[in-house]
Structures are given as C-alpha cells and as structure tokens.
Design a protein around this motif. Structure first.
Motif, PDB file in Angstrom:
ATOM      1  N   PRO A 156      -4.752 -15.178  -2.718  1.00 49.04           N
ATOM      2  CA  PRO A 156      -6.232 -15.158  -2.673  1.00 49.04           C
ATOM      3  C   PRO A 156      -6.749 -13.752  -2.357  1.00 49.04           C
ATOM      4  CG  PRO A 156      -5.305 -16.960  -1.362  1.00 49.04           C
ATOM      5  CD  PRO A 156      -4.162 -16.080  -1.718  1.00 49.04           C
ATOM      6  N   ASP A 157      -8.033 -13.610  -2.417  1.00 46.34           N
ATOM      7  CA  ASP A 157      -8.715 -12.342  -2.104  1.00 46.34           C
ATOM      8  C   ASP A 157      -8.284 -11.218  -3.047  1.00 46.34           C
ATOM      9  OD1 ASP A 157      -9.951 -13.650   0.012  1.00 46.34           O
ATOM     10  OD2 ASP A 157      -8.333 -13.116   1.417  1.00 46.34           O
ATOM     11  N   ASN A 158      -7.977 -11.581  -4.289  1.00 46.73           N
ATOM     12  CA  ASN A 158      -7.672 -10.575  -5.312  1.00 46.73           C
ATOM     13  C   ASN A 158      -6.489  -9.689  -4.912  1.00 46.73           C
ATOM     14  OD1 ASN A 158      -8.269  -9.691  -7.884  1.00 46.73           O
ATOM     15  ND2 ASN A 158      -9.524  -7.976  -7.147  1.00 46.73           N
ATOM     16  N   LYS A 159      -5.426 -10.339  -4.405  1.00 44.32           N
ATOM     17  CA  LYS A 159      -4.216  -9.622  -4.019  1.00 44.32           C
ATOM     18  C   LYS A 159      -2.998 -10.328  -4.627  1.00 44.32           C
ATOM     19  CE  LYS A 159      -5.957  -7.754   0.342  1.00 44.32           C
ATOM     20  NZ  LYS A 159      -5.750  -7.667   1.819  1.00 44.32           N
ATOM     21  N   PHE A 188      12.514  -5.141  -0.592  1.00 44.94           N
ATOM     22  CA  PHE A 188      11.262  -5.024   0.154  1.00 44.94           C
ATOM     23  C   PHE A 188      10.267  -6.035  -0.403  1.00 44.94           C
ATOM     24  CE2 PHE A 188      11.000  -1.929  -3.283  1.00 44.94           C
ATOM     25  CZ  PHE A 188       9.787  -2.257  -3.888  1.00 44.94           C
ATOM     26  N   THR A 189       9.258  -6.338   0.402  1.00 48.06           N
ATOM     27  CA  THR A 189       8.165  -7.237   0.025  1.00 48.06           C
ATOM     28  C   THR A 189       6.852  -6.583   0.426  1.00 48.06           C
ATOM     29  OG1 THR A 189       9.566  -9.191   0.329  1.00 48.06           O
ATOM     30  CG2 THR A 189       7.179  -9.536   0.279  1.00 48.06           C
ATOM     31  N   LYS A 190       5.915  -6.512  -0.515  1.00 48.47           N
ATOM     32  CA  LYS A 190       4.638  -5.852  -0.246  1.00 48.47           C
ATOM     33  C   LYS A 190       3.501  -6.730  -0.752  1.00 48.47           C
ATOM     34  CE  LYS A 190       6.485  -1.147  -0.680  1.00 48.47           C
ATOM     35  NZ  LYS A 190       6.210  -0.745   0.723  1.00 48.47           N
ATOM     36  N   VAL A 191       2.356  -6.628  -0.082  1.00 48.23           N
ATOM     37  CA  VAL A 191       1.127  -7.288  -0.525  1.00 48.23           C
ATOM     38  C   VAL A 191       0.184  -6.184  -0.993  1.00 48.23           C
ATOM     39  CG1 VAL A 191      -0.829  -8.701   0.138  1.00 48.23           C
ATOM     40  CG2 VAL A 191       1.446  -9.228   1.051  1.00 48.23           C
ATOM     41  N   LEU A 192      -0.216  -6.234  -2.268  1.00 45.93           N
ATOM     42  CA  LEU A 192      -0.969  -5.151  -2.885  1.00 45.93           C
ATOM     43  C   LEU A 192      -2.247  -5.691  -3.512  1.00 45.93           C
ATOM     44  CD1 LEU A 192       2.041  -3.445  -4.692  1.00 45.93           C
ATOM     45  CD2 LEU A 192       1.077  -2.834  -2.464  1.00 45.93           C
TER      46      LEU A 192
END
Length: 791
Positions: A156-159, A188-192
């Motif tokens: 959500p929130d355009n991520k 690795f894990t990223k929220v973009l």
C-alpha cells in the motif's frame, strides 16, 4: 522336439506373467508415482513453441546487374558462396550479439502462479512479456546485478518490497557489457517507492506500474536483469539454421521459446542485422577503393599542374612552336617508354602499399582486391579470394569451437600460409617491376643518346611535353577508374533477401504433449517394477519350484510339501485333512509306487543345510506311513544337533549313541511316540565322535534287527552340506529323500549330491520340495483352488 521347446517357452512366459500378477501392488504403486510425476512435469514445464523464417542467399556479385556488365571490374573466377559459411556467420556469437543490441530484452518478467504445486515450491512459473503489472527502467550507465531473481511485492501507499537472494552474482556494466565483479552472496530486502529512481552499489532502476497489467491471482512476481552474454547464449542455444534442401540457397531459421512476440522479433531482427551487415561490408570495400584512387589523384593533380606550367613557360621563353618529324618520332618512343616506366612504377608502389598493409596487420587483405585499381594479376587475385574464403570458414567454426579445436587450428594454419603466399607473390612482383624498370631505363638511355644531336631547346621542350602527356594520361586513367568505382558503390546492393518473416510454426507446444507424456509415464511405471521383478528373480539363486530342480539336477522329483504353520510340527497326525497331510500322503503313495518292484525298508531323509525341514519331513512321512497301517521306526542319526524333542515327548537318556557305544539292548533304546505303529530311536547322549560310532558294525546290526520287526525304518540323517555322517549311512539306505526348501535352498548347494548321483554312488534318491506356498508359485498355483478339500 520343436513342439516341446515351444511349449516350454509358453510356460516360461506364463510363469513370468504369474510373477508379475503376484506383485500387482508394485505395478500399482509405481504407475501412480509415474503418473503423478508426469502431472507435476506437465504443470511445471514452461511451454516452448517453435518459430520459423526463411532467408535467400544470392550470388557473389555486388551492385546492379547493369553496372556489373558495364564495369566488369573483377576478372576472376566466380566461386560462388558456401551455404555452410553463411550459416556459420548467421549463428555466430558476434552476429547474434549485434541483433540483441537492437532489442530491449534486458529485463525478463516472471510470475509464480496461484497453483497448489507452488505451495511445495515455485514449480509453476511463467514468463510475462508486456503483461507484467510493473515495468523496470534500468539506468544502464550504472552497474547492475544480473542473472539473479528479484522478487517484487506491491505494498500500500504506492510502495513495493524488493527481495534479492543469490550466490555468485555478477555486477554488470551495460555500457561496455563487461562483468565488474562477482559477489559470493547477495541477500537483502528493501521497501522502495513506486515511480522514483533507486540507486545503490548493486543496481540503479525505476519501477513503474503497467497500464495493461495481468490481474490474475499469483503467488509472487519477480524479474531478472539479463546480461548480454546470457541473452546471446540463450538465443544461440535455441537457434538452428539449415538449407531447406541439399544444394539449396534458401535457409530456414528455426528458433524455440515460450514468448511468441520475443522470438518472432528476435528472428526478424537477426535477419535484418545479417542483411544490413552484408551491405555494410560491401560498401566498406567500395569506400576503401575510392579512398585509394582519391589519394593517387591528389598526388597526380599537383604534378600535372606543375608540368603544364613548366611547358608553357618554356615555350614562351624560347618561342618554340613545332618540333621536327625525326625528333617527334624519337620523343614519341621516349614518351611511350616513360609511360610504360610510370605504369611499372605505379604497379610497384601499389604492390609495396599492399605488402606494407599486410605486414602491418591491416585488414585490407580480406576486403580489397588489387584488380580494382587496374592492376590485374590472376595469381594474386586468386590468393586474395582464397584468403577471404578461409576467413569466412573460420568465422563459421568459431560459433561453437574453441581455440584448441583441431579444425580451427588447421584453418588458421591455412590462413597464415595463404598470407605468406600473398607476401611472396607481392615481393616477386616488386622484383619483376624493378627488372622491368631497368629494362625500360636502358632503352630510354639509348633513345636519349640518339637525341643528343637535337638542339638543346627542342630536346628540353620534348622532355617537358612528354612529362606532361604522361601525367595527363595517368590522371585520366585514374579519373575513369574512380568514376567506375563510384558507380559500383552507388548501385551496390546486398544479395541476401528475407523470403518469409518469422512466424509461429504451430499453436501446440513442442515440449509438453500431455497424452504422450502420460503414456510414457505409464509405460515407465509398468517397466520399473517389471524390471525389478526380473532382476530380483535373476539375482535370487534359491529353488523356486520343480522347473528350477529340473534345470540343475537330473535326480528324479518325488513331490512337494505344502506350506503350513510352523507351530504344527505333527501336521499329518493333528490335521489329516490339511494340505500338508495331503502332501505327505502323495509322497508316500508315489514312493511306494516307484519302489513297488523292489524291497525297500530303510528310507534316509537328508538335505543340504540346516533349516530346510529335513527332520519335519522325516517325522511326518513316518507318521503318514504309520497311519497307513505300516509298522515304522524313526531313527534320529543326527547326534550333533538332536531335534526330536520338539516333536515327541521323549528323552535322550538312552538312544542311538547308547546302543552303539554302550551296547544297550535294542528294546531299551526304542521309545513309543503315542502314534499307533510309530516308534522312534532318539540320538541319545551326544557323543564326542559321532562319525566313529556310525562306522561301527553295530549300526548295520541295528538296522538288520529293525527290518525284522518293522515294515519301514526311516533314518533322519545330518545335512550333507555341514557334516559327513550321511556318506557313512548312505550304504545302509534302500532309498533316500533329499529335501530342499522353497525359496531357501541355494541352487549351488546341490552340486555335491549331483556328483554322487552322476557317479552312481547313490541309488534310489528322490527330490522333495518343502514348505511350498501354492499361492506364491505358478507351477502349483492351481492347488490353491483346492482349499475346499483341506481343513
């Protein structure tokens, strides 16, 4: 004889069928497993389709047909093209690399579908092309992680969440298509944010949502950034090029892939690149020819202007208009010689120029024929054509061969030797030009000596006129050749033509055919247990039935003892309607029938090893003989391992050993069994040397006395495979029953008894198979239907 062999063969096939049927559960289990594996394969395999295109190869001419007929610049034998060389060029790494540079296949999109198999692992995975819910825009100016899956999960929130995990992952530079480094492990894990550029030491890209996205439910989405080498390797492995028929110049290009749009685009781009590359090479050859002629014209232009200016100045200064006829003749000859000398000099300069470029490693030797400039030497032209042909063959072999390939090394050797031959020819032509120059110079000197009498002014005028004429003629010659070369370049066309653009061959995939796969899986599911059964049957060296006995021994077969409960030791007495009782009843009848014409009272029972049921058979056979009304005595001669205590309520305080060793009366060693007409003589106390006791004459006396009071004397002997007592006792036997146990006795154990029987050292011996399960053998399978008659 032939009929018997056929019958045996039929029985053998039925026997195998019986073995297969008895193990039906193995066929069921393996068939289910094979069909399940086929189902998983069908559901998890990517659908691969086949695509095809056709390309026409022309002849070796360049330019328009009219221009070729007009100019005829190359007067060499037309050897034509070689289809194999062209196939090598099309499928070469460099050609596919050029085609891939025109395509945007840098990012591949995948989805793991919402299938129940994916709950176990990502088995059902499909590639998406222009249907993914997102688009990745790479920043090719920065390094990127290539050839590793990168999972994308929209938030959500355009991520979105980006998860990367892999080993030996390469960082790739898209500007020069090289690997910068190989990382041993990346995780690795990223929220973009969606739609905003992201850049770090690993990658640089922007994720945009797609307009026409596939909204079908999926387990997960992921994408892979492809290096150019991986793209080229993938397409090269799936590409096959061949002529449509032998000697044909039409090539069929066949590719395989899961995405029709990508594969069709690749084939079309590859053909366009191949045609464009061919035209570029031909134009490059024409431009090199023009550059060479322009360079020669530039040098002559100044010389022509200077010579004309000098001639005009001399005429004006000396007021000379005409020259005498004789002088004209001499000067005309001298002018011709000077033209010839100039031509020779020009040829020499050209040969030196080509020689210098070849020795410096310039590629002109592969692309420009010397005849273009007007110097025609057939040998040199043929060598250049041969060198060009060898380079094409080398390009074809380099598609799949390494530098160590023997054929490639041979080609390189031929190329080197051809180059050396060209160098040698050029040197010879240069030496020949030097000789010709000397000869022309000698004749010019002779003419000049004749002109010595001509007035100085006239002679000098003729010199200037001759020099100007020579330069002018040479200049006109090069202008003509330049015009011809320019026309050839302007009308230059490629001789390669796309006949059919790429298209899908069939709507059905070529790798997944459910009916065929299920059929093959079923055959495998049936073949594996059949093979295991055959293998186990061949590995199993135990006695399986009467046929096995017939194959390994010539000793007559008497009968079989049915399988029964191990706890029922006296089956003949306790249950006279059982299958075991019926077995011993059949053995007794067969034995009495076979020996009806001879007087036999002493029956020996032996076997190969312990555990085959020798004592069980001797006890129950004795019981059957007693129940038939015959008086029977059973002797336990195995004084090493007595077992009668398991069958009868008896004691070993006195027995056979007591009679032979202590001399007890025969009445003291005979014990009743409780079975009418059946007495036994147990082994008694175990002696130290059983063989010595059995060798005593008293053993013969015992048997003679027993034969006077009993109808049958049954002797339970030790197994011949362990001890040698039987060989002492066999001389007392009227007949011997040799017991083998079904699926227990090894076939090799019968070797010793076979030798005795072949040497006729033993008489009236018969084979008995013990513990045979009727339901587990083909030969006696019919008897399991007689259960109604047994209790």
């Amino acid at each position: 004889m032939r009929r018997n062999n056929t019958k045996e063969h039929e029985i053998d096939l039925k026997s195998w069928f019986f073995k297969f049927r008895s193990k039906w559960y193995m066929f069921a289990i393996f068939s289910v497993l094979a069909l399940a594996a086929a189902y998983v394969y069908i559901k998890s395999s990517e659908r691969i389709y086949q695509y095809s295109a056709t390309l026409l190869l022309g002849d070796q001419h360049t330019g328009s047909k009219k221009a070729q007929e007009l100019l005829n610049l190359l007067e060499v034998q037309n050897k034509g093209i070689k289809v194999e060389d062209e196939i090598g060029l099309i499928t070469s790494t460099e050609m596919i690399r050029k085609a891939m540079l025109h395509l945007d296949f840098n990012v591949s999109y995948y989805k793991a579908t919402d299938h129940w198999l994916n709950k176990i692992a990502d088995l059902v995975v499909e590639e998406q092309y222009e249907t993914a819910p997102y688009v990745i825009k790479l920043d090719t100016s920065s390094a990127q992680l290539v050839d590793v899956p990168m999972e994308v999960r929209m938030l959500p929130d355009n991520k979105f969440e980006l998860k990367v995990k892999g080993k030996n992952v390469a960082r790739y530079n898209f500007r020069n298509h090289t690997i910068l480094e190989v990382l041993p492990e990346v995780e690795f894990t990223k929220v973009l944010p969606v739609g905003q550029p992201y850049k770090d030491k690993y990658m640089s890209f922007t994720l945009f949502p797609a307009k026409d996205a596939d909204i079908a439910p999926v387990k997960k989405h992921f994408f892979v950034v492809n290096s150019l080498d991986s793209q080229v390797g993938h397409q090269q492995a799936n590409l096959h090029v061949s002529p449509i028929e032998r000697e044909a110049r039409v090539l069929q290009l066949v590719s395989r892939g899961s995405i029709p749009e990508k594969e069709i685009l690749f084939l079309n781009t590859l053909m366009d690149t191949y045609v464009e590359n061919d035209l570029q090479e031909k134009n490059q050859n024409g431009r090199k020819t023009l550059e060479f002629i322009d360079k020669q014209l530039a040098d002559l232009s100044d010389s022509l202007r200077i010579s004309k200016q000098a001639l005009s100045s001399f005429r004006s200064a000396n007021r000379i208009a005409n020259i005498g006829v004789q002088s004209n003749i001499h000067y005309e000859k001298l002018s011709q010689l000077e033209i010839e000398k100039a031509r020779i000099t020009t040829d020499k300069i050209y040969y030196q120029n080509i020689l210098e470029q070849i020795q410096n490693g310039d590629g002109i030797a592969q692309s420009v024929s010397p005849t273009v400039a007007g110097i025609q030497n057939p040998n040199l032209n043929n060598l250049f054509l041969e060198l060009s042909e060898l380079n094409k063959q080398k390009a074809g072999y380099e598609v799949n061969a390494t530098q160590k390939n023997q054929l490639l090394q041979v080609l390189e050797g031929k190329i080197e030797s051809t180059k050396l031959a060209i160098v040698a020819n050029l040197k010879n032509l240069i030496r020949s030009a030097d000789i010709s120059q000397q000869d022309v110079q000698r004749r010019m000197n002779q003419i000049e000596s004749n002109l010595a009498r001509v007035p100085e002014n006239e002679r000098h005028l003729m010199d200037l006129q001759s020099q100007a004429d020579f330069i002018n003629k040479r200049y006109d010659f090069l202008l003509e050749k330049r015009a011809e070369a320019a026309i050839s370049l302007a009308t230059n066309t490629t001789d390669k033509k796309i006949v059919d653009h790429a298209a899908m061959v069939s709507a059905a995939p070529i790798n997944v055919k459910p009916k065929m796969i299920y059929m093959l899986a079923l055959l495998i599911g049936l073949a594996i247990p059949a093979g295991l059964i055959v293998l186990m049957s061949n590995v199993d060296n135990t006695i399986q039935g009467k046929n096995d006995l017939s194959a390994i021994t010539s000793i007559p077969f008497l009968g079989v003892v049915a399988h029964g409960s191990k706890s029922d030791k006296l089956a003949v007495v306790n249950n006279q309607r059982s299958a075991i009782a019926e077995s011993f009843r059949s053995i007794r009848i067969n034995l009495q029938y076979l020996l009806s014409e001879s007087s036999f009272k002493v029956v020996g029972v032996t076997s190969s090893i312990s555990g085959e049921g020798k004592t069980f058979c001797s006890v129950n056979l004795s019981s059957e003989l007693a129940l038939s009304g015959k008086r029977v005595v059973l002797i336990e001669s195995d004084m090493r391992k007595p077992t009668f205590g398991k069958y009868f309520d008896t004691h070993n305080a006195s027995g056979l050993s007591s009679y032979l060793m202590q001399g007890l009366p025969i009445e003291d060693v005979i014990q009743p069994t409780g079975i009418e007409n059946l007495d036994i003589i147990p082994c008694g106390p175990i002696p130290e040397n059983a063989i010595r006791l059995l060798e005593l004459p008293k053993m013969r006396e015992l048997l003679d006395k027993l034969k006077e009071h009993y109808d049958y004397v049954v002797v339970d002997t030790p197994p011949i495979g362990f001890v040698s007592e039987y060989f002492i006792l066999m001389k007392h036997m009227d007949t011997t029953l040799y017991v083998v146990k079904h699926k227990y006795t090894d076939k090799d154990m019968l070797g010793q008894i076979n030798e005795l029987y072949a040497a006729k050292r033993i008489k009236n011996i018969y084979m008995v198979i013990n513990d045979l399960d009727y339901s587990n053998t083909y030969e006696y399978g019919y008897k399991k239907k007689a259960s109604y008659y047994y209790v």
